[in-house]
Design a protein around this motif. Sequence first.
Motif, PDB file in Angstrom:
ATOM      1  N   SER A 143       0.817  -1.213   0.000  1.00 24.90           N
ATOM      2  CA  SER A 143       0.000   0.000   0.000  1.00 24.90           C
ATOM      3  C   SER A 143       0.848   1.259   0.000  1.00 24.90           C
ATOM      4  O   SER A 143       0.389   2.331  -0.399  1.00 24.90           O
ATOM      5  CB  SER A 143      -0.939  -0.006   1.213  1.00 24.90           C
ATOM      6  N   GLY A 144       2.111   1.140   0.442  1.00 24.11           N
ATOM      7  CA  GLY A 144       2.986   2.296   0.459  1.00 24.11           C
ATOM      8  C   GLY A 144       3.608   2.626  -0.890  1.00 24.11           C
ATOM      9  O   GLY A 144       4.083   3.746  -1.091  1.00 24.11           O
ATOM     10  N   VAL A 145       3.626   1.643  -1.811  1.00 20.89           N
ATOM     11  CA  VAL A 145       4.219   1.894  -3.137  1.00 20.89           C
ATOM     12  C   VAL A 145       3.175   1.919  -4.242  1.00 20.89           C
ATOM     13  O   VAL A 145       3.414   2.499  -5.300  1.00 20.89           O
ATOM     14  CB  VAL A 145       5.295   0.830  -3.457  1.00 20.89           C
ATOM     15  N   ARG A 146       2.025   1.311  -4.013  1.00 23.91           N
ATOM     16  CA  ARG A 146       0.982   1.303  -5.041  1.00 23.91           C
ATOM     17  C   ARG A 146       0.401   2.704  -5.194  1.00 23.91           C
ATOM     18  O   ARG A 146       0.014   3.338  -4.224  1.00 23.91           O
ATOM     19  CB  ARG A 146      -0.125   0.310  -4.658  1.00 23.91           C
ATOM     20  N   GLY A 147       0.369   3.170  -6.434  1.00 22.09           N
ATOM     21  CA  GLY A 147      -0.089   4.524  -6.698  1.00 22.09           C
ATOM     22  C   GLY A 147       1.016   5.545  -6.604  1.00 22.09           C
ATOM     23  O   GLY A 147       0.813   6.710  -6.972  1.00 22.09           O
ATOM     24  N   ARG A 148       2.165   5.135  -6.136  1.00 22.94           N
ATOM     25  CA  ARG A 148       3.327   6.024  -6.064  1.00 22.94           C
ATOM     26  C   ARG A 148       4.427   5.502  -6.991  1.00 22.94           C
ATOM     27  O   ARG A 148       4.710   6.104  -8.009  1.00 22.94           O
ATOM     28  CB  ARG A 148       3.826   6.111  -4.619  1.00 22.94           C
ATOM     29  N   ARG A 149       5.022   4.362  -6.619  1.00 19.80           N
ATOM     30  CA  ARG A 149       6.097   3.806  -7.430  1.00 19.80           C
ATOM     31  C   ARG A 149       5.600   2.728  -8.400  1.00 19.80           C
ATOM     32  O   ARG A 149       6.306   2.376  -9.336  1.00 19.80           O
ATOM     33  CB  ARG A 149       7.170   3.212  -6.518  1.00 19.80           C
ATOM     34  N   ILE A 150       4.417   2.194  -8.135  1.00 18.56           N
ATOM     35  CA  ILE A 150       3.805   1.209  -9.030  1.00 18.56           C
ATOM     36  C   ILE A 150       2.447   1.744  -9.458  1.00 18.56           C
ATOM     37  O   ILE A 150       1.622   2.103  -8.614  1.00 18.56           O
ATOM     38  CB  ILE A 150       3.633  -0.160  -8.346  1.00 18.56           C
ATOM     39  N   ALA A 151       2.206   1.799 -10.751  1.00 14.78           N
ATOM     40  CA  ALA A 151       0.941   2.301 -11.288  1.00 14.78           C
ATOM     41  C   ALA A 151       0.281   1.226 -12.132  1.00 14.78           C
ATOM     42  O   ALA A 151       0.915   0.225 -12.508  1.00 14.78           O
ATOM     43  CB  ALA A 151       1.169   3.561 -12.111  1.00 14.78           C
ATOM     44  N   TYR A 152      -0.985   1.454 -12.449  1.00 12.90           N
ATOM     45  CA  TYR A 152      -1.793   0.423 -13.116  1.00 12.90           C
ATOM     46  C   TYR A 152      -2.683   1.066 -14.166  1.00 12.90           C
ATOM     47  O   TYR A 152      -3.309   2.096 -13.921  1.00 12.90           O
ATOM     48  CB  TYR A 152      -2.641  -0.302 -12.069  1.00 12.90           C
ATOM     49  N   ILE A 153      -2.713   0.439 -15.354  1.00 16.32           N
ATOM     50  CA  ILE A 153      -3.633   0.855 -16.415  1.00 16.32           C
ATOM     51  C   ILE A 153      -4.565  -0.316 -16.689  1.00 16.32           C
ATOM     52  O   ILE A 153      -4.130  -1.359 -17.189  1.00 16.32           O
ATOM     53  CB  ILE A 153      -2.887   1.235 -17.712  1.00 16.32           C
ATOM     54  N   PRO A 154      -5.849  -0.191 -16.361  1.00 13.99           N
ATOM     55  CA  PRO A 154      -6.777  -1.306 -16.578  1.00 13.99           C
ATOM     56  C   PRO A 154      -7.295  -1.330 -18.004  1.00 13.99           C
ATOM     57  O   PRO A 154      -7.089  -0.402 -18.791  1.00 13.99           O
ATOM     58  CB  PRO A 154      -7.905  -1.001 -15.591  1.00 13.99           C
ATOM     59  N   GLN A 155      -7.977  -2.411 -18.338  1.00 14.35           N
ATOM     60  CA  GLN A 155      -8.638  -2.485 -19.631  1.00 14.35           C
ATOM     61  C   GLN A 155     -10.032  -1.869 -19.524  1.00 14.35           C
ATOM     62  O   GLN A 155     -10.485  -1.510 -18.443  1.00 14.35           O
ATOM     63  CB  GLN A 155      -8.725  -3.941 -20.093  1.00 14.35           C
ATOM     64  N   GLU A 156     -10.715  -1.726 -20.662  1.00 15.53           N
ATOM     65  CA  GLU A 156     -12.042  -1.112 -20.727  1.00 15.53           C
ATOM     66  C   GLU A 156     -12.021   0.273 -20.072  1.00 15.53           C
ATOM     67  O   GLU A 156     -12.540   0.457 -18.961  1.00 15.53           O
ATOM     68  CB  GLU A 156     -13.093  -2.003 -20.085  1.00 15.53           C
ATOM     69  N   PRO A 157     -11.429   1.259 -20.705  1.00 14.25           N
ATOM     70  CA  PRO A 157     -11.199   2.563 -20.067  1.00 14.25           C
ATOM     71  C   PRO A 157     -12.468   3.263 -19.602  1.00 14.25           C
ATOM     72  O   PRO A 157     -12.492   3.826 -18.504  1.00 14.25           O
ATOM     73  CB  PRO A 157     -10.486   3.367 -21.158  1.00 14.25           C
ATOM     74  N   ILE A 158     -13.515   3.260 -20.412  1.00 11.36           N
ATOM     75  CA  ILE A 158     -14.737   3.973 -20.027  1.00 11.36           C
ATOM     76  C   ILE A 158     -15.313   3.407 -18.735  1.00 11.36           C
ATOM     77  O   ILE A 158     -15.787   4.135 -17.863  1.00 11.36           O
ATOM     78  CB  ILE A 158     -15.777   3.909 -21.163  1.00 11.36           C
ATOM     79  N   SER A 159     -15.277   2.085 -18.596  1.00 17.32           N
ATOM     80  CA  SER A 159     -15.833   1.443 -17.407  1.00 17.32           C
ATOM     81  C   SER A 159     -15.041   1.764 -16.154  1.00 17.32           C
ATOM     82  O   SER A 159     -15.550   1.579 -15.043  1.00 17.32           O
ATOM     83  CB  SER A 159     -15.900  -0.077 -17.605  1.00 17.32           C
ATOM     84  N   ASN A 160     -13.799   2.194 -16.302  1.00 15.33           N
ATOM     85  CA  ASN A 160     -12.962   2.485 -15.145  1.00 15.33           C
ATOM     86  C   ASN A 160     -12.965   3.954 -14.761  1.00 15.33           C
ATOM     87  O   ASN A 160     -12.182   4.368 -13.903  1.00 15.33           O
ATOM     88  CB  ASN A 160     -11.530   2.031 -15.425  1.00 15.33           C
ATOM     89  N   LEU A 161     -13.830   4.741 -15.396  1.00 20.59           N
ATOM     90  CA  LEU A 161     -14.029   6.127 -15.011  1.00 20.59           C
ATOM     91  C   LEU A 161     -15.432   6.267 -14.449  1.00 20.59           C
ATOM     92  O   LEU A 161     -16.400   5.808 -15.049  1.00 20.59           O
ATOM     93  CB  LEU A 161     -13.835   7.059 -16.211  1.00 20.59           C
TER      94      LEU A 161
END
Length: 599
Positions: A403-421
């Motif tokens: 939890s200390g590195v996720r969103g800071r040093r590790i990022a994520y791009i999911p599939q289905e972009p519209i559904s993830n907004l």
Amino acid sequence: MKDARLVTGHVSTVDQAHAASSRPRVFRRLLRNPAGLASLIFLVVISLAAVFAPLIMPHDPATIDIHAVLASPDATHWLGTDGSGRDVLSRLIAGGLVSLTAAALAVGVAAAIGIPSGLIAGYYGGFFADGATWIVNLLMALPGIVVLLAVRSVLGPSLWISMAIFGILMSPAFFRLVYAAVRSARSELFVEAAMVSGLRDSAIIARHVLGAVRGPIIVQTAILASITLAIQAGLGFLGFDDSTVPSWGGVLTDAFANIYRQPQLIIWPSIIIALTSVAFALLGNALRDELGRTTTRRRGAKGQVEQTSVTRSASLTPLEPGVLLRVAGLRIGYPNSDGMAEVVRGIDLEITRGSVHGLIGESGSGKTQTAWAILGLLPSTARVFAGSIQFDDVDLLDRSAVSGVRGRRIAYIPQEPISNLDPSFTVGSQLIEPLRSVLRMSKRQAIARSLELLARVGISDPERTFHSYPHEISGGMAQRVLIAGAVASNPDLLIADEPTTALDVTVQAEVLDLLREIQQDSGLSILLVTHNLGVVADICDHVSVMKTGQIVETGPVEQIFNHPSHEYTRELFGSLIDEDDVRPTPEPSPSRSDLAVTR
């Protein structure tokens, strides 16, 4: 399979330990819930006042004083008197026992009929379900007030008989809810596993099926208790109760009859009925939430116990120079009827700094499970019971560490972009939120950074996109927005899970060019999870091929594509149409101009 059974046995032991203390834990968590605690205190006070009414009532609620008819509140009568000179406070205290007991009678009758019949009909189906459904439909078609009037004309005014009949009329609410929930739970694998293990149907229903539907039952009970209190008060207007017996409905009826002479009398019974109804609803929702949260945390705790044991047994060692991420011997499983089904079976994976590593394989091969394990996003039912995941000097199987590195040093791009907004918020607000909460930027800084990122990912009008809602932008723009959000913190590792699946070919090429440009400019590493061989050939430096939870081949892209050594890799490439170049871009980079899939 031996290891899977060992893990299953370990989980079962943890289950037993948690089951022994589940009730105290739920109660303690309920006491820490503000709404639950407030409603519980209120209902306890009301109930104790009703039970000990003879000890705390200032006057006899049945005593009539013709000299104090409709008296205003004073030191003798704190809430005044009613149309017969009786003390209102005393009648409210004494009426609490009658009203609460009448509500409990109606809800109890409804639950005693609706819950068992719903469980049996939902579990067994067949003739019983057909017959019970027919009866329920008949009860729902009956006009309740007409039935109550008919009963009163035959048996006389009795609050208890009226509420018992009302409970029968309410039983379909329990039946339909439980029947639908049980039919859904009946098809779950854990029910079939219990049947195979030899448990009797009664034990399965009581221990497995009923546990799956208890949350909705609690909420429904609270709602019906609130409704019943209001109905009981309404029946007093129609003369269904005995006027000689004090009840909240009776006090309300007398107050309504004298509303023009002493209007404040209607306030006290209305407040007590309303607050009690709200307290029932709040307590039911709070208890449902804490039961669900305890179950989730219990499952999470099991996974945490196992992950912690793995972490301790696999001590971290410094990574080799140039290695950013190392996955060693990772095994992930999920419970099923046979104990534990492994979806990732002891894989090894290394990602070097500044490289793009492709993870390919057919659907269900374990690619996404591996990515989720790295991100610490595995479902609560998943079990990591072997292996390690090391990112620099961080153990990613340690939930507090990831939890200390996720969103800071590790990022994520999911599939289905519209559904993830989120469609309820603008693009800008969704970009600003992580910048302010994770990177601690001010609002002005976050807005400036968001506009800069939108421009960087190739959006021609950042201002317009910033103020747009997700439905107002295209799929390609939405994917660019997700990429902008992912690189906002300048991460060292970017995990892209099928980032071009939902896009057309032209937009796919643009997104790939964008990812390549960002990777080259910032030097970040990318783990690209995909089954698109063309994407891998176009952007990746190294590739790992997964099949049924195992990595069967790893190496540089040129080597794997031109000289695959594993049979499955050759079959995967052979599934492409003949003479079709796997690269989607018309002008491949010079270093890979001769790269093509060979049969």
